[in-house]
Design a protein around this motif. Structure first.
Motif, PDB file in Angstrom:
ATOM      1  N   LEU A 176       0.819  -1.208   0.000  1.00 32.87           N
ATOM      2  CA  LEU A 176       0.000   0.000   0.000  1.00 32.87           C
ATOM      3  C   LEU A 176       0.858   1.266   0.000  1.00 32.87           C
ATOM      4  O   LEU A 176       0.500   2.265  -0.615  1.00 32.87           O
ATOM      5  CB  LEU A 176      -0.963   0.005   1.189  1.00 32.87           C
ATOM      6  CG  LEU A 176      -2.098  -1.015   1.107  1.00 32.87           C
ATOM      7  CD1 LEU A 176      -2.907  -1.022   2.393  1.00 32.87           C
ATOM      8  CD2 LEU A 176      -3.016  -0.736  -0.075  1.00 32.87           C
ATOM      9  N   LEU A 177       1.987   1.224   0.692  1.00 30.20           N
ATOM     10  CA  LEU A 177       2.892   2.383   0.697  1.00 30.20           C
ATOM     11  C   LEU A 177       3.473   2.602  -0.706  1.00 30.20           C
ATOM     12  O   LEU A 177       3.569   3.729  -1.173  1.00 30.20           O
ATOM     13  CB  LEU A 177       4.018   2.196   1.720  1.00 30.20           C
ATOM     14  CG  LEU A 177       3.603   2.408   3.182  1.00 30.20           C
ATOM     15  CD1 LEU A 177       4.720   1.986   4.120  1.00 30.20           C
ATOM     16  CD2 LEU A 177       3.206   3.861   3.434  1.00 30.20           C
ATOM     17  N   LYS A 178       3.812   1.503  -1.377  1.00 24.90           N
ATOM     18  CA  LYS A 178       4.318   1.594  -2.761  1.00 24.90           C
ATOM     19  C   LYS A 178       3.246   2.188  -3.670  1.00 24.90           C
ATOM     20  O   LYS A 178       3.529   3.049  -4.500  1.00 24.90           O
ATOM     21  CB  LYS A 178       4.709   0.203  -3.277  1.00 24.90           C
ATOM     22  CG  LYS A 178       6.159  -0.115  -3.045  1.00 24.90           C
ATOM     23  CD  LYS A 178       6.666  -1.172  -4.013  1.00 24.90           C
ATOM     24  CE  LYS A 178       7.976  -1.754  -3.520  1.00 24.90           C
ATOM     25  NZ  LYS A 178       7.766  -2.785  -2.465  1.00 24.90           N
ATOM     26  N   ARG A 179       1.999   1.683  -3.501  1.00 27.06           N
ATOM     27  CA  ARG A 179       0.889   2.166  -4.325  1.00 27.06           C
ATOM     28  C   ARG A 179       0.671   3.658  -4.084  1.00 27.06           C
ATOM     29  O   ARG A 179       0.418   4.419  -5.016  1.00 27.06           O
ATOM     30  CB  ARG A 179      -0.387   1.378  -4.008  1.00 27.06           C
ATOM     31  CG  ARG A 179      -1.548   1.744  -4.923  1.00 27.06           C
ATOM     32  CD  ARG A 179      -2.769   0.924  -4.636  1.00 27.06           C
ATOM     33  NE  ARG A 179      -3.502   1.451  -3.489  1.00 27.06           N
ATOM     34  CZ  ARG A 179      -4.610   0.900  -2.993  1.00 27.06           C
ATOM     35  NH1 ARG A 179      -5.077  -0.210  -3.506  1.00 27.06           N
ATOM     36  NH2 ARG A 179      -5.236   1.453  -1.971  1.00 27.06           N
ATOM     37  N   ALA A 180       0.768   4.084  -2.817  1.00 29.25           N
ATOM     38  CA  ALA A 180       0.581   5.496  -2.477  1.00 29.25           C
ATOM     39  C   ALA A 180       1.609   6.358  -3.207  1.00 29.25           C
ATOM     40  O   ALA A 180       1.290   7.448  -3.692  1.00 29.25           O
ATOM     41  CB  ALA A 180       0.703   5.681  -0.970  1.00 29.25           C
ATOM     42  N   GLU A 181       2.829   5.817  -3.284  1.00 28.92           N
ATOM     43  CA  GLU A 181       3.906   6.538  -3.972  1.00 28.92           C
ATOM     44  C   GLU A 181       3.620   6.654  -5.468  1.00 28.92           C
ATOM     45  O   GLU A 181       3.648   7.739  -6.029  1.00 28.92           O
ATOM     46  CB  GLU A 181       5.214   5.748  -3.812  1.00 28.92           C
ATOM     47  CG  GLU A 181       6.283   6.460  -3.027  1.00 28.92           C
ATOM     48  CD  GLU A 181       7.397   5.491  -2.679  1.00 28.92           C
ATOM     49  OE1 GLU A 181       8.130   5.102  -3.615  1.00 28.92           O
ATOM     50  OE2 GLU A 181       7.507   5.107  -1.506  1.00 28.92           O
ATOM     51  N   THR A 182       3.342   5.516  -6.103  1.00 24.31           N
ATOM     52  CA  THR A 182       3.160   5.515  -7.552  1.00 24.31           C
ATOM     53  C   THR A 182       1.874   6.219  -7.970  1.00 24.31           C
ATOM     54  O   THR A 182       1.823   6.840  -9.016  1.00 24.31           O
ATOM     55  CB  THR A 182       3.154   4.081  -8.123  1.00 24.31           C
ATOM     56  OG1 THR A 182       2.149   3.326  -7.459  1.00 24.31           O
ATOM     57  CG2 THR A 182       4.502   3.407  -7.916  1.00 24.31           C
ATOM     58  N   GLU A 183       0.819   6.144  -7.129  1.00 20.76           N
ATOM     59  CA  GLU A 183      -0.446   6.795  -7.494  1.00 20.76           C
ATOM     60  C   GLU A 183      -0.587   8.173  -6.863  1.00 20.76           C
ATOM     61  O   GLU A 183      -1.640   8.801  -6.974  1.00 20.76           O
ATOM     62  CB  GLU A 183      -1.626   5.896  -7.096  1.00 20.76           C
ATOM     63  CG  GLU A 183      -1.680   4.606  -7.906  1.00 20.76           C
ATOM     64  CD  GLU A 183      -2.861   3.735  -7.508  1.00 20.76           C
ATOM     65  OE1 GLU A 183      -3.808   4.232  -6.865  1.00 20.76           O
ATOM     66  OE2 GLU A 183      -2.822   2.547  -7.850  1.00 20.76           O
ATOM     67  N   GLY A 184       0.458   8.602  -6.171  1.00 23.42           N
ATOM     68  CA  GLY A 184       0.426   9.933  -5.567  1.00 23.42           C
ATOM     69  C   GLY A 184      -0.656  10.111  -4.530  1.00 23.42           C
ATOM     70  O   GLY A 184      -1.283  11.160  -4.442  1.00 23.42           O
ATOM     71  N   ARG A 185      -0.891   9.077  -3.724  1.00 18.55           N
ATOM     72  CA  ARG A 185      -1.901   9.183  -2.659  1.00 18.55           C
ATOM     73  C   ARG A 185      -1.198   9.657  -1.388  1.00 18.55           C
ATOM     74  O   ARG A 185      -0.813   8.853  -0.545  1.00 18.55           O
ATOM     75  CB  ARG A 185      -2.540   7.830  -2.383  1.00 18.55           C
ATOM     76  CG  ARG A 185      -3.285   7.260  -3.572  1.00 18.55           C
ATOM     77  CD  ARG A 185      -4.001   6.003  -3.131  1.00 18.55           C
ATOM     78  NE  ARG A 185      -4.658   5.343  -4.247  1.00 18.55           N
ATOM     79  CZ  ARG A 185      -5.624   4.455  -4.109  1.00 18.55           C
ATOM     80  NH1 ARG A 185      -6.047   4.120  -2.914  1.00 18.55           N
ATOM     81  NH2 ARG A 185      -6.167   3.892  -5.162  1.00 18.55           N
ATOM     82  N   ALA A 186      -1.071  10.950  -1.266  1.00 23.98           N
ATOM     83  CA  ALA A 186      -0.317  11.523  -0.142  1.00 23.98           C
ATOM     84  C   ALA A 186      -0.945  11.203   1.212  1.00 23.98           C
ATOM     85  O   ALA A 186      -0.252  11.139   2.225  1.00 23.98           O
ATOM     86  CB  ALA A 186      -0.193  13.029  -0.317  1.00 23.98           C
TER      87      ALA A 186
END
Length: 188
Positions: free
Chosen positions: A124-134
């Motif tokens: 989920l942290l990786k996804r937040a990074e790639t999808e820009g979910r700050a």
């Protein structure tokens, strides 16, 4: 086949729900999707739900139960369904049992995707990074996992007691997990 799928945020539950439903030829019914669709279409229900969510509240059980009962009455759900995101409370569990009983139906199984929490947080942290979910910080993600565990533990226990719980390893490739779920389901 009448199924429920449980799994923590980030377990790939939505993906699995869609694939399992497609393999079994039944609709995947997500209460979250129904709420979002109604809000988008500005239906009466959508407006009610939007007001509740906007004020930071939870949609009350009776509203959610009503929506699910309506959706289960559609023709495509006559021979089965896969519920995702419902039931969430013991009140909803009882409501679902009552709905099914009114039509002489019962659940066949409750699938619980078991995942390694550390791996999920990582993903989920990786996804937040790639999808820009700050807003998906590690604290927020861990809090969601904790809420899920607290909310879902009683449901898992209930369905285990009544002999419906099927625990499936949710780690690994998407196809692998789908195959595992299908293999674990009771065969009629």
């Amino acid at each position: 086949m009448r199924l429920i799928i449980l799994g923590p945020p980030g377990a790939g539950k939505g993906t699995q729900a869609a694939r399992i439903a497609e393999r079994l030829g039944i609709p995947a019914i997500s209460t979250g999707d129904i709420f979002r669709a109604n809000i988008k279409e500005q239906t009466e229900l959508g407006r009610r739900v939007q007001d509740i969510l906007a004020s930071g509240g939870y949609v009350p059980d009776e509203v959610t139960n009503e929506i699910v009962e309506d959706r289960l009455s559609w023709d495509d759900a006559t021979n089965g369904f896969l519920l995702d995101g419902y039931p969430r409370t013991s009140g909803q569990v009882d409501a679902l049992d009552a709905m099914l009983a009114r039509h002489d139906h019962a659940l066949d199984a409750v699938i619980e995707l078991e995942v390694d929490e550390e791996a999920v947080v990582e993903r989920l942290l990786k996804r937040a990074e790639t999808e820009g979910r700050a807003d998906d910080t590690e604290d927020v993600i861990r809090e969601r996992q904790a809420i899920y565990r607290k909310e879902t533990a009683p449901l898992s226990e209930h369905y285990e007691l009544v002999g419906l719980l099927v625990k499936v390893d949710g780690m690994g490739g998407v196809d692998e997990v789908t195959d595992r779920v299908i293999a674990a389901l009771p065969h009629h």
